[in-house]
Design a protein around this motif. Structure first.
Motif, PDB file in Angstrom:
ATOM      1  N   ALA A  57      46.505  42.448  31.868  1.00 22.32           N
ATOM      2  CA  ALA A  57      45.647  43.426  32.532  1.00 22.32           C
ATOM      3  C   ALA A  57      44.232  43.405  31.968  1.00 22.32           C
ATOM      4  O   ALA A  57      43.499  44.381  32.042  1.00 22.32           O
ATOM      5  N   VAL A  58      43.853  42.283  31.380  1.00 19.91           N
ATOM      6  CA  VAL A  58      42.497  42.058  30.895  1.00 19.91           C
ATOM      7  C   VAL A  58      41.899  40.914  31.700  1.00 19.91           C
ATOM      8  O   VAL A  58      42.574  39.921  31.965  1.00 19.91           O
ATOM      9  N   THR A  91      44.106  41.640  36.657  1.00 17.75           N
ATOM     10  CA  THR A  91      43.325  42.811  37.068  1.00 17.75           C
ATOM     11  C   THR A  91      42.940  42.782  38.543  1.00 17.75           C
ATOM     12  O   THR A  91      42.425  43.763  39.061  1.00 17.75           O
ATOM     13  N   GLY A  92      43.142  41.637  39.206  1.00 23.81           N
ATOM     14  CA  GLY A  92      42.965  41.585  40.651  1.00 23.81           C
ATOM     15  C   GLY A  92      41.631  41.077  41.167  1.00 23.81           C
ATOM     16  O   GLY A  92      41.414  41.061  42.383  1.00 23.81           O
ATOM     17  N   LEU A  93      40.739  40.608  40.287  1.00 28.67           N
ATOM     18  CA  LEU A  93      39.416  40.210  40.766  1.00 28.67           C
ATOM     19  C   LEU A  93      39.482  39.079  41.791  1.00 28.67           C
ATOM     20  O   LEU A  93      38.820  39.134  42.832  1.00 28.67           O
ATOM     21  N   VAL A  94      40.279  38.051  41.522  1.00 26.68           N
ATOM     22  CA  VAL A  94      40.377  36.918  42.458  1.00 26.68           C
ATOM     23  C   VAL A  94      40.959  37.382  43.789  1.00 26.68           C
ATOM     24  O   VAL A  94      40.459  37.009  44.867  1.00 26.68           O
ATOM     25  N   THR A  95      41.992  38.204  43.739  1.00 26.10           N
ATOM     26  CA  THR A  95      42.572  38.765  44.965  1.00 26.10           C
ATOM     27  C   THR A  95      41.521  39.529  45.756  1.00 26.10           C
ATOM     28  O   THR A  95      41.410  39.385  46.986  1.00 26.10           O
ATOM     29  N   ILE A  96      40.740  40.349  45.071  1.00 25.60           N
ATOM     30  CA  ILE A  96      39.720  41.169  45.736  1.00 25.60           C
ATOM     31  C   ILE A  96      38.672  40.292  46.398  1.00 25.60           C
ATOM     32  O   ILE A  96      38.329  40.480  47.579  1.00 25.60           O
ATOM     33  N   VAL A  97      38.140  39.315  45.668  1.00 25.80           N
ATOM     34  CA  VAL A  97      37.088  38.452  46.219  1.00 25.80           C
ATOM     35  C   VAL A  97      37.625  37.626  47.391  1.00 25.80           C
ATOM     36  O   VAL A  97      36.956  37.490  48.427  1.00 25.80           O
ATOM     37  N   ALA A  98      38.831  37.072  47.254  1.00 24.98           N
ATOM     38  CA  ALA A  98      39.417  36.300  48.355  1.00 24.98           C
ATOM     39  C   ALA A  98      39.608  37.182  49.590  1.00 24.98           C
ATOM     40  O   ALA A  98      39.393  36.736  50.723  1.00 24.98           O
ATOM     41  N   VAL A 113      52.353  44.999  35.046  1.00 25.06           N
ATOM     42  CA  VAL A 113      50.930  44.838  35.365  1.00 25.06           C
ATOM     43  C   VAL A 113      50.587  45.422  36.733  1.00 25.06           C
ATOM     44  O   VAL A 113      49.426  45.702  37.026  1.00 25.06           O
ATOM     45  N   LEU A 114      51.602  45.642  37.565  1.00 23.75           N
ATOM     46  CA  LEU A 114      51.364  45.964  38.971  1.00 23.75           C
ATOM     47  C   LEU A 114      50.621  47.273  39.190  1.00 23.75           C
ATOM     48  O   LEU A 114      49.842  47.387  40.134  1.00 23.75           O
ATOM     49  N   GLY A 115      50.850  48.279  38.340  1.00 21.66           N
ATOM     50  CA  GLY A 115      50.188  49.562  38.542  1.00 21.66           C
ATOM     51  C   GLY A 115      48.677  49.433  38.472  1.00 21.66           C
ATOM     52  O   GLY A 115      47.949  49.898  39.368  1.00 21.66           O
ATOM     53  N   ASN A 116      48.186  48.798  37.416  1.00 26.58           N
ATOM     54  CA  ASN A 116      46.746  48.609  37.263  1.00 26.58           C
ATOM     55  C   ASN A 116      46.194  47.660  38.324  1.00 26.58           C
ATOM     56  O   ASN A 116      45.101  47.862  38.866  1.00 26.58           O
ATOM     57  N   LEU A 117      46.966  46.622  38.651  1.00 27.83           N
ATOM     58  CA  LEU A 117      46.566  45.664  39.690  1.00 27.83           C
ATOM     59  C   LEU A 117      46.411  46.370  41.035  1.00 27.83           C
ATOM     60  O   LEU A 117      45.404  46.191  41.731  1.00 27.83           O
TER      61      LEU A 117
END
Length: 241
Positions: A57-58, A91-98, A113-117
Motif C-alpha cells: 500500500a505504498v 495504491t491504485g495509481l496505474v489503475t486510475i491513470v489507465a 490491500v483492497l480497502g486502501n486500493l
C-alpha cells in the motif's frame, strides 16, 4: 571517445526522462487530517493515500514510470475501450491513470490491500471515467482459472509495476502472467532492479514471452518492458499494437 560520448548522451536522456516522470508528483501545500501524495496525469489531480504499515500500500516509482509511458504513448498504445487488468495494483495509481485514459480496468491485489486500493480508485475515478474500475482480490497462482475463465475474460493489456522483488511467490506470479496473457494480450511491466531474484525472473520470463525493452532508467534502477506470448505471430503482434 565515441563510447564516452554515447554514455554521456545516454545519461542525459536518462536524467531528462527521469525528471519528466518524477515531475508528475507534487506534495500538498497544506497538511490536513489525511495524509496524501499528489500526482498529475491527464491534466487531473490524483490524490493517493498510502498505508505505510502495508508493503503493497505504498506507491513505488515504477508505477509512475508506467503511468508516464501510458500517458505519453497514447497514439501507439490506445487504451480507449480496451480491457486491462493490473496485477499487484497497490495504491491504485496505474489503475486510475489507465481508467482516465479510457480503459476498462480490473484492479487486483491481496485482500489486506483492497480497502486502501478501493478508496483511492473510487476517490480519483468517480465521475471522471467512462468505465469505473473493478477492484477485486487476486492471489497469484490461486484459483486464477475460476476467477477469470478464458471463455468470458480476455484482456488486451496486463499492467504491472514493481511486482517482482524478493518475495516467495515469483513462480505463482509467472504462472498468473502465463494464464492471463492470451493470444493478443500485451504485457506492460515496469520493474525496479534490486537483487538477483529480479534478474533471474527476467531470464525465466524470456522462456515464455517475447520481451521488448521500452525504457531503461539507470538513475531510478527501473526498466519498462512490453511482452507478448511466444506463440503469437509477428503479424498478430503488429496488428494488436
Amino acid at each position: 571517445m565515441e563510447d564516452t560520448n554515447t554514455k554521456g548522451e545516454g545519461a542525459a536522456v536518462d536524467a531528462e526522462l527521469a525528471k519528466a516522470i518524477m515531475s508528475h508528483q507534487f506534495h500538498p501545500s497544506l497538511l490536513g487530517a489525511e495524509t496524501w501524495e499528489g500526482y498529475m496525469f491527464s491534466d487531473l489531480e490524483i490524490r493517493i493515500k498510502e498505508s505505510t504499515d502495508l508493503y503493497g500500500a505504498v506507491l513505488w516509482p515504477s508505477a509512475m514510470v508506467l503511468c508516464h509511458f501510458l500517458e505519453t504513448n497514447r497514439d501507439k498504445y490506445n487504451l480507449t475501450d480496451k480491457n486491462a487488468i493490473e496485477l499487484g495494483a497497490g495504491t491504485g495509481l496505474v489503475t486510475i491513470v489507465a481508467s482516465l485514459l479510457g480503459a476498462k480496468v480490473t484492479s487486483t491485489d491481496l485482500p489486506d490491500v483492497l480497502g486502501n486500493l478501493q478508496y483511492n480508485v473510487m476517490r480519483n475515478t468517480k465521475d471522471r471515467c467512462k468505465y469505473m474500475p473493478v477492484v477485486t482480490e487476486l492471489i497469484w497462482g490461486q484459483k486464477v482459472e475460476q476467477r477469470f475463465p478464458r471463455a468470458t475474460h480476455h484482456f488486451d493489456y496486463i499492467l504491472a509495476a514493481d511486482v517482482v522483488y524478493a518475495h516467495p511467490y515469483l513462480d505463482e506470479l509467472m504462472d498468473t502472467f502465463d494464464y492471463l496473457c492470451q493470444e493478443n494480450t500485451q504485457i506492460l511491466w515496469a520493474m525496479r532492479f534490486r537483487l538477483d531474484p529480479e534478474n533471474s525472473f527476467v531470464d525465466r520470463f524470456r522462456q515464455r514471452f517475447h520481451l521488448e525493452q521500452l525504457y531503461d532508467l539507470p538513475s531510478l534502477s527501473i526498466k519498462l518492458y512490453r511482452a507478448w506470448r511466444k506463440d503469437r505471430t509477428k503479424d498478430q503482434r503488429e496488428a494488436a499494437a
